[in-house]
Design a protein around this motif. Structure first.
Motif, PDB file in Angstrom:
ATOM      1  N   GLU A 235      -8.770  21.715  13.239  1.00  0.00           N
ATOM      2  CA  GLU A 235      -7.586  21.242  12.529  1.00  0.00           C
ATOM      3  C   GLU A 235      -7.165  19.936  13.181  1.00  0.00           C
ATOM      4  N   SER A 236      -6.912  18.903  12.371  1.00  0.00           N
ATOM      5  CA  SER A 236      -6.574  17.578  12.886  1.00  0.00           C
ATOM      6  C   SER A 236      -5.130  17.231  12.545  1.00  0.00           C
ATOM      7  N   LYS A 237      -4.382  16.730  13.544  1.00  0.00           N
ATOM      8  CA  LYS A 237      -3.010  16.295  13.320  1.00  0.00           C
ATOM      9  C   LYS A 237      -2.780  14.955  14.013  1.00  0.00           C
ATOM     10  N   ASP A 238      -2.646  13.912  13.220  1.00  0.00           N
ATOM     11  CA  ASP A 238      -2.331  12.578  13.746  1.00  0.00           C
ATOM     12  C   ASP A 238      -0.813  12.441  13.733  1.00  0.00           C
TER      13      ASP A 238
ATOM     14  N   ARG B 220     -27.966  19.336  12.795  1.00  0.00           N
ATOM     15  CA  ARG B 220     -28.215  20.752  13.001  1.00  0.00           C
ATOM     16  C   ARG B 220     -27.040  21.555  12.448  1.00  0.00           C
ATOM     17  N   TYR B 221     -27.265  22.837  12.272  1.00  0.00           N
ATOM     18  CA  TYR B 221     -26.221  23.798  11.949  1.00  0.00           C
ATOM     19  C   TYR B 221     -25.651  23.580  10.539  1.00  0.00           C
ATOM     20  N   ILE B 222     -24.768  24.460  10.183  1.00  0.00           N
ATOM     21  CA  ILE B 222     -24.047  24.336   8.916  1.00  0.00           C
ATOM     22  C   ILE B 222     -22.756  23.577   9.213  1.00  0.00           C
ATOM     23  N   GLN B 223     -22.570  22.462   8.535  1.00  0.00           N
ATOM     24  CA  GLN B 223     -21.394  21.626   8.777  1.00  0.00           C
ATOM     25  C   GLN B 223     -20.725  21.239   7.467  1.00  0.00           C
ATOM     26  N   LYS B 224     -19.418  21.238   7.468  1.00  0.00           N
ATOM     27  CA  LYS B 224     -18.644  20.812   6.303  1.00  0.00           C
ATOM     28  C   LYS B 224     -17.494  19.930   6.785  1.00  0.00           C
ATOM     29  N   SER B 225     -17.393  18.737   6.213  1.00  0.00           N
ATOM     30  CA  SER B 225     -16.278  17.853   6.558  1.00  0.00           C
ATOM     31  C   SER B 225     -15.038  18.272   5.776  1.00  0.00           C
ATOM     32  N   GLY B 226     -13.902  17.716   6.156  1.00  0.00           N
ATOM     33  CA  GLY B 226     -12.662  18.043   5.470  1.00  0.00           C
ATOM     34  C   GLY B 226     -12.691  17.688   3.999  1.00  0.00           C
ATOM     35  N   SER B 227     -13.261  16.527   3.669  1.00  0.00           N
ATOM     36  CA  SER B 227     -13.314  16.120   2.262  1.00  0.00           C
ATOM     37  C   SER B 227     -14.207  17.057   1.452  1.00  0.00           C
ATOM     38  N   GLU B 228     -15.306  17.527   2.046  1.00  0.00           N
ATOM     39  CA  GLU B 228     -16.171  18.498   1.365  1.00  0.00           C
ATOM     40  C   GLU B 228     -15.433  19.805   1.140  1.00  0.00           C
ATOM     41  N   LEU B 229     -14.754  20.275   2.161  1.00  0.00           N
ATOM     42  CA  LEU B 229     -14.053  21.557   2.079  1.00  0.00           C
ATOM     43  C   LEU B 229     -12.903  21.514   1.084  1.00  0.00           C
ATOM     44  N   ASP B 230     -12.215  20.371   1.021  1.00  0.00           N
ATOM     45  CA  ASP B 230     -11.103  20.243   0.074  1.00  0.00           C
ATOM     46  C   ASP B 230     -11.569  20.392  -1.366  1.00  0.00           C
ATOM     47  N   GLY B 231     -12.813  20.019  -1.618  1.00  0.00           N
ATOM     48  CA  GLY B 231     -13.363  20.141  -2.967  1.00  0.00           C
ATOM     49  C   GLY B 231     -13.807  21.546  -3.303  1.00  0.00           C
ATOM     50  N   ILE B 232     -13.803  22.426  -2.300  1.00  0.00           N
ATOM     51  CA  ILE B 232     -14.282  23.798  -2.510  1.00  0.00           C
ATOM     52  C   ILE B 232     -13.123  24.782  -2.616  1.00  0.00           C
TER      53      ILE B 232
ATOM     54  N   VAL C 171       0.863  -1.188   0.000  1.00  0.00           N
ATOM     55  CA  VAL C 171       0.000   0.000   0.000  1.00  0.00           C
ATOM     56  C   VAL C 171       0.894   1.231   0.000  1.00  0.00           C
ATOM     57  N   PRO C 172       0.857   2.054  -1.067  1.00  0.00           N
ATOM     58  CA  PRO C 172       1.711   3.245  -1.098  1.00  0.00           C
ATOM     59  C   PRO C 172       1.186   4.312  -0.132  1.00  0.00           C
ATOM     60  N   GLY C 173       2.109   5.062   0.454  1.00  0.00           N
ATOM     61  CA  GLY C 173       1.711   6.137   1.353  1.00  0.00           C
ATOM     62  C   GLY C 173       0.874   5.651   2.521  1.00  0.00           C
ATOM     63  N   PHE C 174       1.294   4.526   3.116  1.00  0.00           N
ATOM     64  CA  PHE C 174       0.471   3.904   4.161  1.00  0.00           C
ATOM     65  C   PHE C 174       0.326   4.806   5.381  1.00  0.00           C
ATOM     66  N   TYR C 175       1.379   5.537   5.718  1.00  0.00           N
ATOM     67  CA  TYR C 175       1.307   6.443   6.870  1.00  0.00           C
ATOM     68  C   TYR C 175       0.311   7.576   6.610  1.00  0.00           C
TER      69      TYR C 175
ATOM     70  N   TYR D 276      -4.343  10.970   7.363  1.00  0.00           N
ATOM     71  CA  TYR D 276      -5.251  11.887   6.668  1.00  0.00           C
ATOM     72  C   TYR D 276      -6.615  11.260   6.401  1.00  0.00           C
ATOM     73  N   GLN D 277      -6.632  10.234   5.552  1.00  0.00           N
ATOM     74  CA  GLN D 277      -7.927   9.700   5.135  1.00  0.00           C
ATOM     75  C   GLN D 277      -8.642   8.952   6.256  1.00  0.00           C
ATOM     76  N   PHE D 278      -7.881   8.257   7.121  1.00  0.00           N
ATOM     77  CA  PHE D 278      -8.544   7.549   8.210  1.00  0.00           C
ATOM     78  C   PHE D 278      -8.804   8.463   9.403  1.00  0.00           C
ATOM     79  N   SER D 279      -7.752   8.992  10.005  1.00  0.00           N
ATOM     80  CA  SER D 279      -7.912   9.749  11.253  1.00  0.00           C
ATOM     81  C   SER D 279      -8.763  10.995  11.076  1.00  0.00           C
ATOM     82  N   GLU D 280      -8.483  11.746  10.021  1.00  0.00           N
ATOM     83  CA  GLU D 280      -9.200  13.007   9.833  1.00  0.00           C
ATOM     84  C   GLU D 280     -10.561  12.806   9.177  1.00  0.00           C
ATOM     85  N   GLN D 281     -10.563  12.177   8.009  1.00  0.00           N
ATOM     86  CA  GLN D 281     -11.801  12.130   7.232  1.00  0.00           C
ATOM     87  C   GLN D 281     -12.766  11.057   7.716  1.00  0.00           C
TER      88      GLN D 281
END
Length: 579
Positions: free
Chosen positions: A375-378, A344-356, A316-320, A325-330
């Motif tokens: 902000e998430s940092k694993d 409730r409320y206005i919510q945007k996930s990281g994957s949604e925001l990255d597309g904007i 698996v390339p880029g396993f770390y 990123y994709q597991f811990s954050e998204q």
């Protein structure tokens, strides 16, 4: 936080010997059992935390005079110390781990007992408090010497962080929280990897290596090991006696090998293999803490080791990065926050925001004028920086990973300030209706390991944040409605998720209260008023405690009962029949 009793407190007029001398003439089998016995003490509310209880437990009647002399010496030592005797104890988890490492690696296998029982009790006690002298007192002396030689002055938060960071994850944990979150995170991780086609060769090889049919079988077998820790009914060593051949093959992949040294900085080898075999089909837990942490913390490293051995086509390339990123954050963080905030409320996930837009936060929520940006940092801190005697090593690595890296790229703190700049400038195109004239912004940094729940850390990082935020004010922006930066570890979110969903409190209230009572603590507003300088100092020290401490206790003070129902529901999947 309690203080460890050292050798000089117990034996003020005696020249120190060596560990080799004190542990000679005692059968290695018995020493290993003693080592795991020390590691079986509770880190919370241990009855052996009381010095009298400990001495009465440890010494036989034949050594009563010896024990009484020790206690008298301790009382005299404490008279000249800044804290009363209630603040001191003998057991210290770091010393217990170092004791076991030393016995396992340095005591000859054929060493037999030649000392009397009285001598064994006296010498093993001396060995233990000698380790307390080395791991606590001498560490503090060396750190102080470095500060003085380099003319360094620290804030109270920095000083407390230096004292607490190197051992925080070992001495500050709750078994029920640790187990629940380790189990849930491991289950989420397997579910995540199983959904990815590029991870199937890795998973297949992993299951073959551990001789299991799938991740449910793997977690079931691991649960069989951890169960013995969860069911501990007394403070002592924990043994596992096996009968099934399948269980033997599985557990043998998690034990410290007799022909390999286990001593390593920050106990990395014991963390990986926290059991040892003392007879055929009989095993003993070295560290209950590390045994529970095998479930998830150890999982990534086991998978990584197997991934590194795969052929390029299967690797698996880029396993770390896949995990951080994709597991811990998204996958994990977005899932948790969506459940906490509900529909409730206005919510945007990281994957949604990255597309904007580029440079968006990892999660965004707005409730009217209240904005929460995450902000998430694993990340992890290297074992060398974590255990360094020089505080600058720790702070330098924290800055590289959470402020600005070696290449000048913005990290967590600067990224959050940039998000705030865009919001205040009306550039946050993902939410064009932010009421800019009255918006209140609550910045949150999510970290994914318990080591960051160290006293003083949030205050230190928030200082960087406040300084960076001041740059926006210099540009003419109104930062008066930007709140302090709060650090939350993902397991605290996970552990308190149900209470937040049920509105025992809300994220909004929790962030405000932690900011007011901790990050912006003011002694003048303390109620009740401190009656002495000692009480005042204690209140100030408490204000430097992490958000995890605040929220766990807040939820329970509000009367929320943790039934474990959610965990049982999650665990039930392990016992469903495989399709």
């Amino acid at each position: 936080m309690k203080l460890g009793i050292n050798f000089e407190a117990c034996f003020p007029n005696e020249e120190r010997g060596t560990l080799e001398e004190y542990l000679s003439g005692i059968d290695k089998f018995d020493l290993l059992k003693m080592g795991s016995f020390f590691l079986g003490f509770n880190t919370e509310k241990s009855r052996y935390s009381d010095i009298v209880h400990f001495l009465n437990m440890y010494f036989s009647p034949e050594n009563s005079d010896f024990a009484q002399t020790i206690y008298t010496n301790i009382l005299q030592y404490v008279e000249n110390a800044p804290y009363p005797i209630e603040f001191y104890e003998v057991p210290y988890p770091v010393s217990s781990l170092k004791l076991f490492e030393f016995i396992f690696d340095h005591i000859p296998d054929d060493q037999t007992t030649t000392k009397t029982n009285e001598e064994i009790e006296q010498d093993t006690f001396k060995a233990y408090v000698l380790l307390n002298q080395i791991t606590i007192t001498e560490r503090d002396i060396i750190s102080k010497q470095i500060r003085e030689e380099n003319n360094l002055s620290f804030t109270a938060a920095q000083a407390l962080l230096q004292i607490s960071f190197h051992n925080n994850d070992i001495i500050n944990f709750r078994v029920e929280k640790l187990y629940e979150c380790q189990f849930k995170r491991a289950l989420f991780y397997f579910e995540f990897l199983s959904q990815r086609e590029d991870c199937q060769p890795l998973l297949d090889t992993f299951y073959a290596h551990y001789e299991v049919t799938g991740y449910k079988d793997y977690l079931r077998r691991l649960f069989g090991i951890v169960y013995s820790v969860l069911m501990m009914n007394k403070e002592s060593h924990v043994e596992i006696h096996l009968e099934e051949q399948e269980s033997k093959a599985f557990i043998d992949k998690h034990i410290a090998k007799e022909d390999e040294l286990i001593t390593e900085v920050d106990f990395l080898k014991v963390r990986s293999n926290p059991l040892y075999k003392f007879e055929e089909d009989k095993y003993r837990i070295i560290s209950p803490l590390f045994t529970i942490e095998m479930i998830y913390n150890g999982l990534f490293f086991r998978l990584k080791a197997i991934n590194n051995q795969l052929q390029n086509g299967d690797k698996v390339p880029g396993f770390y990065n896949l995990k951080t990123y994709q597991f811990s954050e998204q996958y994990v963080l977005s899932r948790l926050l969506k459940e906490i905030y509900g529909n409730r409320y206005i919510q945007k996930s990281g994957s949604e925001l990255d597309g904007i837009m580029d440079g968006a936060p990892d999660y965004y929520m707005r409730n009217g004028k209240y904005v929460h940006v995450y902000e998430s940092k694993d990340i992890l801190i290297s074992k060398e920086s974590k255990q360094s005697f020089d505080y600058r090593d720790l702070e330098n690595e924290l800055k590289i990973k959470l402020f600005e890296n070696e290449k000048g790229s913005a990290k967590a703190v600067r990224q959050i300030v940039e998000t705030i700049r865009k919001i205040l400038n009306g550039e946050a195109v993902y939410d064009p209706n932010i009421p800019l004239v009255k918006v209140q912004i609550f910045p949150v940094l999510i970290l994914h390991y318990r080591m960051f729940n160290a006293a003083g850390l949030n205050s230190v990082i928030n200082t960087w944040f406040v300084e960076e935020l001041a740059r926006l004010e210099e540009l003419g922006m109104d930062i008066s409605r930007v709140h302090d930066l709060v650090i939350i570890d993902v397991e605290t979110l996970m552990f308190n998720k149900d209470a937040l969903v049920k509105k025992k409190t809300t994220m909004q209230k929790a962030l405000l209260e932690y900011e007011k009572d901790y990050l912006r603590f003011n002694l003048a507003n303390a109620r009740p008023r401190p009656r002495s300088q000692e009480e005042a100092n204690k209140l100030f020290e408490n204000s430097l405690l992490p958000f995890s401490f605040y929220l766990d206790n807040k939820i329970e003070k509000l009367g929320y009962k943790r039934s474990g129902k959610d965990l049982l529901e999650k665990a039930s999947i392990l016992f469903e029949e495989e399709e």
